[in-house]
Design an enzyme around this catalytic site. Structure first.
Site, PDB file in Angstrom:
ATOM      1  N   HIS A   1       0.836  -1.205   0.000  1.00  0.00           N
ATOM      2  CA  HIS A   1       0.000   0.000   0.000  1.00  0.00           C
ATOM      3  C   HIS A   1       0.869   1.252   0.000  1.00  0.00           C
ATOM      4  O   HIS A   1       0.633   2.188  -0.770  1.00  0.00           O
ATOM      5  CB  HIS A   1      -0.921   0.003   1.221  1.00  0.00           C
ATOM      6  CG  HIS A   1      -1.704   1.283   1.359  1.00  0.00           C
ATOM      7  ND1 HIS A   1      -2.893   1.502   0.695  1.00  0.00           N
ATOM      8  CD2 HIS A   1      -1.456   2.410   2.071  1.00  0.00           C
ATOM      9  CE1 HIS A   1      -3.345   2.714   0.985  1.00  0.00           C
ATOM     10  NE2 HIS A   1      -2.486   3.282   1.822  1.00  0.00           N
TER      11      HIS A   1
ATOM     12  N   HIS B   1       1.359   4.723  -2.872  1.00  0.00           N
ATOM     13  CA  HIS B   1       1.633   6.141  -2.635  1.00  0.00           C
ATOM     14  C   HIS B   1       2.824   6.708  -3.403  1.00  0.00           C
ATOM     15  O   HIS B   1       2.733   7.785  -4.005  1.00  0.00           O
ATOM     16  CB  HIS B   1       1.928   6.361  -1.140  1.00  0.00           C
ATOM     17  CG  HIS B   1       0.723   6.446  -0.271  1.00  0.00           C
ATOM     18  ND1 HIS B   1      -0.058   7.584  -0.165  1.00  0.00           N
ATOM     19  CD2 HIS B   1       0.179   5.540   0.583  1.00  0.00           C
ATOM     20  CE1 HIS B   1      -1.037   7.375   0.697  1.00  0.00           C
ATOM     21  NE2 HIS B   1      -0.922   6.135   1.169  1.00  0.00           N
TER      22      HIS B   1
ATOM     23  N   GLU C   1      -5.648   9.491  -0.584  1.00  0.00           N
ATOM     24  CA  GLU C   1      -6.101   8.103  -0.443  1.00  0.00           C
ATOM     25  C   GLU C   1      -7.102   7.675  -1.521  1.00  0.00           C
ATOM     26  O   GLU C   1      -7.005   6.567  -2.054  1.00  0.00           O
ATOM     27  CB  GLU C   1      -6.715   7.886   0.943  1.00  0.00           C
ATOM     28  CG  GLU C   1      -5.707   7.917   2.079  1.00  0.00           C
ATOM     29  CD  GLU C   1      -4.768   6.714   2.102  1.00  0.00           C
ATOM     30  OE1 GLU C   1      -5.028   5.730   1.380  1.00  0.00           O
ATOM     31  OE2 GLU C   1      -3.761   6.771   2.819  1.00  0.00           O
TER      32      GLU C   1
ATOM     33  N   SER D   1      -4.060   0.625  -4.929  1.00  0.00           N
ATOM     34  CA  SER D   1      -3.625  -0.644  -4.331  1.00  0.00           C
ATOM     35  C   SER D   1      -4.748  -1.644  -4.108  1.00  0.00           C
ATOM     36  O   SER D   1      -4.484  -2.785  -3.744  1.00  0.00           O
ATOM     37  CB  SER D   1      -2.905  -0.381  -3.000  1.00  0.00           C
ATOM     38  OG  SER D   1      -3.777   0.225  -2.064  1.00  0.00           O
TER      39      SER D   1
END
Length: 259
Positions: free
Chosen positions: A135, A140, A182, A201
């Protein structure tokens, strides 16, 4: 007279750049990853890339290449940071686990992204309640190679660090993070593209969004900062920006709104 043994002081792995977050910074032992863990990483990446090649924003795909991520091996964070730093000054900095808010924001303000080093087990490939290296890095870090997004994230960290003792302001700022970093969407070439790590993700969440399973609204800072977050459910409402300059300007405007 009893001799009190000296207690070795923990080495500051942040290079003196951090105060609050310094105790959480660790070294990644890349050699300790097992063949099974590399195989899990390869399967996770293999699941996501076919969809992302068509539906991730151009900046994410470019960043994936720029930071040298490999589909067959877990990332070496030091190597990732060596490629990232000349581009935007960011690093992917290994940490021991979940950080308190003040430590997290201090790291963002210093352009050091706190990155967990553990990887989910094969039986948890579809979902893990806590962020892992898949993740954090796959989701990111490619975006941190984009200069405007990188500037936005640093500014966001500084704003949050300045109001760390104001829970209501932090909650509203948390919604900005949630609906951009996010679960952010962007319009490119007349299509909705994904850039938020929770979509990048997660195959299930991303597929649902692309199939029209949630309402997509034009990005509006006031609406975002008042939108309730669904942290344990699929997102009913998401927001699409027209450019990453829009969220950078939003971070600046948010600072004025909460001051």
């Amino acid at each position: 007279m009893a001799i009190v043994p000296e207690v070795a002081e923990k080495k500051d792995l942040s290079g003196g750049r951090l105060k609050i977050a310094a105790p959480y910074v660790i070294e990644q032992d890349w050699s300790a990853y097992t063949p099974e863990q590399h195989a899990v990483w390869q399967e996770l990446v293999g699941r996501r890339m076919p969809q992302l090649r068509d539906h991730a924003c151009a900046e994410y795909l470019d960043g994936f290449e720029q930071i040298g991520l490999r589909p067959d091996l877990l990332p070496d964070l030091a190597a990732v940071s060596r490629r990232l730093a000349p581009r935007t000054g960011w690093s992917s900095t290994p940490v021991s686990g979940f950080l308190p808010a003040d430590a997290f924001f201090e790291m963002l303000a210093a352009r050091m992204f706190p990155t967990t080093t553990w990887l989910r087990a094969r039986e948890s490939m579809d979902y893990t309640p806590e962020p892992d290296i898949f993740h954090d890095v796959f989701g990111h870090v490619p975006m941190h190679a984009h200069p405007v997004f990188a500037d936005f994230l640093e500014h966001y960290g500084k704003v949050c660090a300045s109001v760390i003792d104001r829970p209501e302001a932090l909650e509203r700022l948390g919604r900005l993070f949630w609906f951009t970093v996010e679960f952010g969407l962007i319009r490119q070439a007349g299509e909705i593209k994904v850039y938020g790590s929770g979509l990048i993700s997660s195959h299930g969440e991303c597929t649902r969004v692309l199939a029209g399973g949630c309402e997509i609204k034009d990005f509006n800072l006031e609406a975002v900062m008042n939108q309730e977050m669904q942290t344990s459910e699929m997102q009913p409402v998401l927001y699409a920006v027209e450019s990453f300059e829009e969220i950078y300007e939003a971070a600046k405007a948010a600072e004025s709104m909460i001051s």
